[in-house]
Enzyme design. Structure first.
Site, short mmCIF file in Angstrom:
data_model
loop_
_atom_site.label_atom_id
_atom_site.label_comp_id
_atom_site.label_asym_id
_atom_site.label_seq_id
_atom_site.Cartn_x
_atom_site.Cartn_y
_atom_site.Cartn_z
N HIS A 119 -19.19 81.18 -7.52
CA HIS A 119 -18.17 81.93 -8.26
C HIS A 119 -18.85 83.20 -8.78
O HIS A 119 -20.07 83.23 -8.95
CB HIS A 119 -17.59 81.07 -9.38
CG HIS A 119 -16.68 79.98 -8.88
ND1 HIS A 119 -15.34 79.97 -9.12
CD2 HIS A 119 -16.93 78.89 -8.10
CE1 HIS A 119 -14.80 78.91 -8.53
NE2 HIS A 119 -15.75 78.24 -7.90
N ASN A 179 -13.62 83.22 -7.63
CA ASN A 179 -14.58 82.81 -6.60
C ASN A 179 -15.26 84.05 -6.04
O ASN A 179 -14.75 85.16 -6.16
CB ASN A 179 -13.83 82.12 -5.45
CG ASN A 179 -13.37 80.74 -5.81
OD1 ASN A 179 -12.46 80.56 -6.58
ND2 ASN A 179 -14.03 79.75 -5.26
N CYS A 237 -11.58 77.22 -11.50
CA CYS A 237 -11.14 75.85 -11.78
C CYS A 237 -10.46 75.81 -13.14
O CYS A 237 -11.04 76.22 -14.13
CB CYS A 237 -12.33 74.90 -11.75
SG CYS A 237 -11.85 73.22 -12.19
N ARG A 254 -6.84 76.93 -1.74
CA ARG A 254 -7.05 75.79 -2.65
C ARG A 254 -7.75 76.25 -3.94
O ARG A 254 -7.15 76.29 -5.01
CB ARG A 254 -7.88 74.70 -1.94
CG ARG A 254 -7.90 73.35 -2.64
CD ARG A 254 -8.85 73.23 -3.80
NE ARG A 254 -10.25 73.51 -3.44
CZ ARG A 254 -11.22 73.60 -4.33
NH1 ARG A 254 -10.98 73.46 -5.62
NH2 ARG A 254 -12.46 73.89 -3.95
N ASP A 255 -9.01 76.67 -3.85
CA ASP A 255 -9.75 77.00 -5.07
C ASP A 255 -9.23 78.29 -5.69
O ASP A 255 -9.33 78.50 -6.90
CB ASP A 255 -11.25 77.15 -4.75
CG ASP A 255 -12.14 76.87 -5.94
OD1 ASP A 255 -11.62 76.39 -6.97
OD2 ASP A 255 -13.35 77.13 -5.86
N HIS A 269 -21.33 77.26 -2.67
CA HIS A 269 -19.99 77.63 -3.16
C HIS A 269 -20.18 78.37 -4.48
O HIS A 269 -20.45 77.76 -5.52
CB HIS A 269 -19.20 76.33 -3.33
CG HIS A 269 -17.84 76.46 -3.93
ND1 HIS A 269 -16.68 76.28 -3.20
CD2 HIS A 269 -17.43 76.71 -5.19
CE1 HIS A 269 -15.63 76.42 -3.99
NE2 HIS A 269 -16.07 76.67 -5.22
P1 HMG Z 1 -5.92 60.23 -14.38
O1 HMG Z 1 -4.86 60.81 -15.25
O2 HMG Z 1 -7.14 59.72 -15.06
O3 HMG Z 1 -5.46 59.03 -13.46
O4 HMG Z 1 -6.29 61.31 -13.30
P2 HMG Z 1 -4.12 58.33 -13.07
O5 HMG Z 1 -4.49 57.46 -11.93
O6 HMG Z 1 -3.53 57.70 -14.30
O7 HMG Z 1 -3.14 59.48 -12.57
C1 HMG Z 1 -2.30 60.24 -13.40
C2 HMG Z 1 -0.96 60.44 -12.69
O8 HMG Z 1 -1.18 61.16 -11.47
C3 HMG Z 1 -0.29 59.15 -12.27
O9 HMG Z 1 1.10 59.39 -12.27
C4 HMG Z 1 -0.74 58.95 -10.85
O10 HMG Z 1 0.17 58.18 -10.08
C5 HMG Z 1 -0.80 60.37 -10.33
P3 HMG Z 1 2.08 58.59 -13.29
O11 HMG Z 1 1.86 57.15 -13.00
O12 HMG Z 1 1.59 58.98 -14.66
O13 HMG Z 1 3.44 59.11 -12.94
N1 HMG Z 1 -1.81 60.55 -9.29
C6 HMG Z 1 -1.58 61.21 -8.13
N2 HMG Z 1 -0.49 61.80 -7.63
C7 HMG Z 1 -0.60 62.38 -6.41
N3 HMG Z 1 -1.77 62.41 -5.71
C8 HMG Z 1 -2.89 61.84 -6.19
C9 HMG Z 1 -2.81 61.20 -7.45
N4 HMG Z 1 -3.73 60.55 -8.22
C10 HMG Z 1 -3.09 60.16 -9.33
N5 HMG Z 1 -4.01 61.88 -5.50
C11 HMG Z 1 -7.30 62.18 -11.29
C12 HMG Z 1 -7.40 61.15 -12.42
C13 HMG Z 1 -8.61 62.17 -10.54
C14 HMG Z 1 -6.15 61.76 -10.38
C15 HMG Z 1 -7.02 63.56 -11.94
O14 HMG Z 1 -7.99 63.79 -12.92
C16 HMG Z 1 -7.05 64.70 -10.95
O15 HMG Z 1 -6.21 64.77 -10.06
N6 HMG Z 1 -8.02 65.61 -11.10
C17 HMG Z 1 -8.19 66.76 -10.19
C18 HMG Z 1 -8.47 68.02 -10.97
C19 HMG Z 1 -8.71 69.15 -10.00
O16 HMG Z 1 -8.08 69.25 -8.95
N7 HMG Z 1 -9.63 70.05 -10.36
C20 HMG Z 1 -9.96 71.19 -9.56
C21 HMG Z 1 -10.74 70.85 -8.29
S1 HMG Z 1 -12.51 70.64 -8.52
C22 HMG Z 1 -13.11 72.26 -8.44
O17 HMG Z 1 -12.34 73.17 -8.48
C23 HMG Z 1 -14.56 72.49 -8.21
C24 HMG Z 1 -14.86 72.91 -6.76
O18 HMG Z 1 -14.16 74.10 -6.42
C25 HMG Z 1 -16.36 73.15 -6.57
C26 HMG Z 1 -16.96 74.08 -7.61
O19 HMG Z 1 -16.42 75.19 -7.86
O20 HMG Z 1 -17.98 73.69 -8.14
C27 HMG Z 1 -14.46 71.80 -5.77
MG MG Z 2 -14.79 76.25 -6.99
#
Ligand code: HMG
Ligand code: MG
Length: 293
Positions: free
Chosen positions: A207, A247, A238, A13-14, A205
């Site tokens: 990096h 990571n 990310c 995933r990450d 967690h």
């Molecule tokens: P948004 O654009 O504000 O909201 O995204 P939305 O509701 O308008 O969604 C946009 C489109 O995505 C829409 O499609 C939704 O239907 C669809 P359209 O109508 O335009 O065709 N959609 C989805 N499709 C499938 N599954 C879903 C889903 N949700 C919406 N679940 C949202 C808001 C939160 C959805 C978006 O910003 C998002 O998905 N963000 C995730 C980003 C991400 O994954 N970042 C990396 C992970 S975090 C990280 O890495 C840190 C971590 O490792 C810890 C650390 O290192 O500190 C965890």
């Molecule tokens: Mg991370």
């Protein structure tokens, strides 16, 4: 120091979420299955976020379906909202991970919402996951520094952790998203979590942006932390956090633990083989695309 440490493998995933070249499902499944066979207590297999935001993991349901389940390995996935939870439940995940940021700048860039809006969005997710009988990890990102807002206070980290616990999260995972932590930051962070959580209740967690992660692990172990995340071959980062290249490598974490006398129950040679195979896959995809991806 001695004892047993829980290692969660987050490479699928990450690690992969930061790769631009689309990795075929078969290669992801081979990677996941090799990691499961290596004996991790938990593998974070994928995420069910918007495919518009992270196209690489749009195939999460298929990867979960083809994962070889093994008693003793929890298969988890990251979800940002109720829609993601629905997909995760249909894919029969064993555990859900939700994520919020301790800084406003990263929250906006990563989930298009303020911290308060993100937490409000997560409340029904956590409640429904718990009602379905699943444990829920609550990630707090940018616990040391934010690429947009700069230094993050331990009080901000505690406050978000408190909200995640109150809504029903069963685990708090503190993420140094951009690998900014120096050894003293680990002390500030753990001190700042008092009296809410003891080090032994926290997952860390890290990096490894500046090669400090192993030293931070050592300090955290000394303080009593017994649960860490890492990514085979140090894949990842990310896509919404500039300056977060890799990571903490699982290989580095395991050798650090062994050097300090801790057991972890993971086959290090199997992890090295899985990480190396995925690095070769990424190089092959890069080559086949003529270096365009
Ligand atoms: P948004 O654009 O504000 O909201 O995204 P939305 O509701 O308008 O969604 C946009 C489109 O995505 C829409 O499609 C939704 O239907 C669809 P359209 O109508 O335009 O065709 N959609 C989805 N499709 C499938 N599954 C879903 C889903 N949700 C919406 N679940 C949202 C808001 C939160 C959805 C978006 O910003 C998002 O998905 N963000 C995730 C980003 C991400 O994954 N970042 C990396 C992970 S975090 C990280 O890495 C840190 C971590 O490792 C810890 C650390 O290192 O500190 C965890
Ligand atoms: Mg991370």
């Amino acid at each position: 120091m001695s004892g047993t440490v829980r290692v969660t493998e987050v490479g699928p995933r990450d690690g992969l979420q930061n790769e631009r070249a689309q990795v075929p499902v078969a290669d992801k499944v081979a990677f996941v299955n090799a990691l499961i066979a290596a004996g991790f207590p938990e593998v974070e297999v994928t995420s069910f976020v918007s495919p518009k935001w992270v196209p690489q993991l749009a195939d999460g349901a298929e990867v979960m379906r083809q994962a070889t389940r093994r008693a003793g390995t929890v298969l988890s996935a990251l979800v940002p909202n109720e829609r993601g939870l629905q997909s995760a439940l249909e894919a029969r995940v064993d555990k859900v991970s939700v994520f919020a940021s301790a800084s406003e700048g990263f929250s906006q860039r990563n989930v298009n919402a303020s911290i308060a809006e993100c937490l409000a969005r997560l409340l029904p997710v956590v409640q429904q996951a718990r009602a379905a009988g699943l444990p829920v990890r609550g990630y707090v990102s940018c616990v040391v520094r934010c690429p947009f807002d700069g230094v993050v206070s331990p009080a901000a980290v505690r406050s978000v952790s408190e909200r995640l616990l109150a809504m029903g999260c069963t685990e708090i995972d503190l993420g140094d998203t951009i690998g900014a932590a120096e050894v003293p930051d680990i002390d500030h962070l753990l001190d700042g979590m008092q009296p809410l959580l003891q080090p032994s209740d926290i997952t860390l967690h890290l990096h490894d942006t500046r090669g400090m992660a192993a030293a931070c692990v050592e300090r955290a172990l000394l303080r009593g932390v017994r649960s860490f995340d890492s990514s085979a071959a140090g894949l990842g980062g990310c896509p919404y956090a500039p300056g977060a290249p890799g990571n903490l490598a699982t290989e580095t974490l395991l050798s650090t633990l062994e050097r300090l006398g801790f057991t972890h129950g993971v086959q290090a040679d199997a992890v090295a083989a899985a990480g190396s195979a995925m690095r070769h896959t990424l190089a092959r995809i890069q080559r086949d695309s003529g270096g365009k991806s």
